[in-house]
Enzyme design. Structure first.
Site, mmCIF file in Angstrom:
data_model
loop_
_atom_site.group_PDB
_atom_site.id
_atom_site.type_symbol
_atom_site.label_atom_id
_atom_site.label_comp_id
_atom_site.label_asym_id
_atom_site.label_seq_id
_atom_site.Cartn_x
_atom_site.Cartn_y
_atom_site.Cartn_z
ATOM 1 N N MET A 18 0.841 -1.187 0.000
ATOM 2 C CA MET A 18 0.000 0.000 0.000
ATOM 3 C C MET A 18 0.885 1.249 0.000
ATOM 4 O O MET A 18 0.416 2.351 0.294
ATOM 5 C CB MET A 18 -0.950 0.006 1.203
ATOM 6 C CG MET A 18 -1.893 -1.204 1.175
ATOM 7 S SD MET A 18 -3.433 -0.956 2.072
ATOM 8 C CE MET A 18 -2.835 -0.659 3.714
ATOM 9 N N GLY A 24 10.822 -2.829 5.695
ATOM 10 C CA GLY A 24 10.061 -4.084 5.659
ATOM 11 C C GLY A 24 9.644 -4.422 4.239
ATOM 12 O O GLY A 24 9.829 -5.551 3.765
ATOM 13 N N HIS A 25 9.113 -3.409 3.526
ATOM 14 C CA HIS A 25 8.733 -3.627 2.125
ATOM 15 C C HIS A 25 9.975 -3.929 1.274
ATOM 16 O O HIS A 25 9.939 -4.780 0.383
ATOM 17 C CB HIS A 25 8.083 -2.374 1.531
ATOM 18 C CG HIS A 25 6.810 -1.952 2.198
ATOM 19 N ND1 HIS A 25 6.700 -0.795 2.921
ATOM 20 C CD2 HIS A 25 5.584 -2.543 2.226
ATOM 21 C CE1 HIS A 25 5.453 -0.674 3.364
ATOM 22 N NE2 HIS A 25 4.756 -1.717 2.964
ATOM 23 N N GLN A 49 -10.449 -2.628 2.182
ATOM 24 C CA GLN A 49 -9.964 -3.376 3.342
ATOM 25 C C GLN A 49 -9.933 -2.512 4.606
ATOM 26 O O GLN A 49 -9.494 -2.961 5.656
ATOM 27 C CB GLN A 49 -8.594 -4.009 3.071
ATOM 28 C CG GLN A 49 -7.425 -3.043 2.995
ATOM 29 C CD GLN A 49 -6.140 -3.749 2.586
ATOM 30 O OE1 GLN A 49 -5.986 -4.185 1.447
ATOM 31 N NE2 GLN A 49 -5.194 -3.878 3.511
ATOM 32 N N GLN A 137 5.913 -11.315 7.217
ATOM 33 C CA GLN A 137 5.477 -12.066 8.407
ATOM 34 C C GLN A 137 4.899 -11.118 9.468
ATOM 35 O O GLN A 137 4.188 -11.533 10.369
ATOM 36 C CB GLN A 137 6.692 -12.861 8.948
ATOM 37 C CG GLN A 137 6.439 -13.684 10.185
ATOM 38 C CD GLN A 137 5.410 -14.796 9.981
ATOM 39 O OE1 GLN A 137 5.101 -15.195 8.845
ATOM 40 N NE2 GLN A 137 4.850 -15.295 11.077
ATOM 41 N N LYS A 138 5.166 -9.825 9.331
ATOM 42 C CA LYS A 138 4.560 -8.818 10.237
ATOM 43 C C LYS A 138 3.034 -8.965 10.218
ATOM 44 O O LYS A 138 2.382 -8.846 11.238
ATOM 45 C CB LYS A 138 5.000 -7.435 9.766
ATOM 46 C CG LYS A 138 4.141 -6.281 10.186
ATOM 47 C CD LYS A 138 4.550 -5.767 11.528
ATOM 48 C CE LYS A 138 3.742 -4.586 12.007
ATOM 49 N NZ LYS A 138 2.830 -3.971 11.082
ATOM 50 N N GLN A 142 -2.536 -12.237 7.691
ATOM 51 C CA GLN A 142 -2.776 -11.936 6.270
ATOM 52 C C GLN A 142 -2.079 -12.977 5.383
ATOM 53 O O GLN A 142 -2.664 -13.489 4.418
ATOM 54 C CB GLN A 142 -2.270 -10.536 5.947
ATOM 55 C CG GLN A 142 -2.226 -10.228 4.458
ATOM 56 C CD GLN A 142 -1.911 -8.774 4.196
ATOM 57 O OE1 GLN A 142 -2.790 -7.930 4.231
ATOM 58 N NE2 GLN A 142 -0.649 -8.462 3.909
ATOM 59 N N SER A 174 6.530 -0.289 10.283
ATOM 60 C CA SER A 174 5.154 -0.187 9.788
ATOM 61 C C SER A 174 4.951 1.212 9.231
ATOM 62 O O SER A 174 5.480 2.190 9.789
ATOM 63 C CB SER A 174 4.172 -0.418 10.945
ATOM 64 O OG SER A 174 2.877 0.055 10.594
ATOM 65 N N ARG A 176 2.428 2.805 9.546
ATOM 66 C CA ARG A 176 1.631 3.524 10.546
ATOM 67 C C ARG A 176 2.478 4.102 11.677
ATOM 68 O O ARG A 176 1.968 4.892 12.473
ATOM 69 C CB ARG A 176 0.531 2.620 11.106
ATOM 70 C CG ARG A 176 -0.569 2.330 10.086
ATOM 71 C CD ARG A 176 -1.759 1.615 10.698
ATOM 72 N NE ARG A 176 -2.891 1.570 9.803
ATOM 73 C CZ ARG A 176 -3.231 0.528 9.041
ATOM 74 N NH1 ARG A 176 -2.506 -0.571 9.052
ATOM 75 N NH2 ARG A 176 -4.286 0.584 8.238
HETATM 76 O O1 PAF Z 1 -0.157 -5.731 3.475
HETATM 77 C C1 PAF Z 1 -0.599 -4.812 2.755
HETATM 78 O O2 PAF Z 1 0.046 -3.764 2.558
HETATM 79 C C2 PAF Z 1 -1.973 -4.965 2.124
HETATM 80 O O3 PAF Z 1 -2.854 -5.590 2.974
HETATM 81 C C3 PAF Z 1 -1.927 -5.656 0.736
HETATM 82 C C4 PAF Z 1 -1.439 -7.093 0.837
HETATM 83 C C5 PAF Z 1 -1.038 -4.867 -0.205
HETATM 84 C C6 PAF Z 1 -3.341 -5.694 0.141
HETATM 85 O O4 PAF Z 1 -3.877 -4.417 -0.010
#
Ligand code: PAF
Length: 270
Positions: A18, A24-25, A49, A137-138, A142, A174, A176
């Site tokens: 997102m 992390g990404h 979501q 894994q965070k 999901q 995160s 956030r």
């Molecule tokens: O983990 C996220 O950032 C979101 O939940 C994802 C997997 C991109 C789906 O919108």
């Protein structure tokens, strides 16, 4: 975008995000870069979501900064669709993963959240045609939901889970975390501290799940701005209930620090 590499027999790795990228990404991107010929990153703040009253409007966004970071990581393609591209007027198709896996933890506190995630991830899979897709894994629950969806809907895709990346003091990375002021940032350490305390008690021989949850709650209660959403210990394979740590467990927590809801978890292998 992906049809040419696909036709040429190249493997495609997808990193769905997102945006507002952090280390992390980038760990997901690096793993994809190692394992796939073509790496695609998607950035889409998925409205479906987020629940009513959640942070969809204020979710941090900075596409040009993200783009620069992805170029440095030699990403082949960035897919950043608009809301109307993903959900045109009259859109009515959703993917819902059922069972215990979505009924607990964030599934219980955020009704509809995993339906939104499963729907957008299915769409991203169909658009980007990955061989492998990378999840942190965070967001352990999901990742489990996506793995179940992939199995049950026969997506020909391998899900790769990448370990949590933490700040030097233990706070899980995160997007956030930017919501936290300096004092809240300090108090946010109760999440990783509670997990570390449970882990050390398990290593010392404590196996009783109720007792371990009490210990974690006490760590979190020491922080005046922390409000527990959940502190749970479940079977790591399917989130079924456990009374004793006699198999691999997922210790998962969600805590509000001020108005910011943070999650963290620890996989304990016994
Ligand atoms: O983990 C996220 O950032 C979101 O939940 C994802 C997997 C991109 C789906 O919108």
């Amino acid at each position: 975008m992906v049809h040419r590499p696909k036709k040429a027999g190249k493997s495609i790795g997808l990193v769905p995000t997102m945006g507002y990228l952090h280390e992390g990404h980038l760990a997901l991107v690096e793993q994809a870069r190692k394992q796939c010929d073509t790496v695609v990153v998607s950035i889409f703040v998925n409205p479906i979501q987020f629940g009513a009253g959640e942070d969809f409007d204020t979710y941090p966004r900075d596409l040009s900064r993200d783009q620069a970071l992805l170029e440095e990581k030699r990403v082949d393609a960035l897919f950043a669709p608009s809301i109307s591209e993903m959900y045109p007027a009259g859109y009515h198709t959703f993917v819902e993963v059922g069972g215990e896996i979505t009924a607990k933890l964030c599934g219980a506190s955020r009704p509809g959240h995993f339906k939104g995630v499963a729907t957008v991830v299915s769409k991203l899979f169909n658009i980007c045609l990955p061989d492998k897709a990378y999840f942190g894994q965070k967001d352990a629950q999901q990742a489990m939901v996506i793995e179940k969806m992939v199995r049950e809907l026969n997506f020909p895709i391998e899900i790769v889970r990448v370990p949590i990346v933490r700040e030097a003091d233990g706070l899980a990375k995160s997007s956030r975390n930017v919501y936290l002021d300096a004092e809240q940032r300090k108090q946010a350490l109760v999440l990783s501290k509670a997990l570390a305390e449970a882990h050390s008690r398990i290593k010392q021989g404590e196996r009783d799940v109720a007792r371990l949850k009490e210990i974690m709650r006490a760590v979190i209660a020491a922080s005046p701005q922390a409000n527990i959403d959940y502190v749970e210990i479940y079977d790591a394979a399917d989130l079924s209930d456990v009374e004793q740590v006699d198999r691999n467990v997922l210790i998962a927590l969600a805590v509000k620090i001020g108005s910011t809801r943070l999650i963290d978890n620890l996989l304990v292998e016994v």
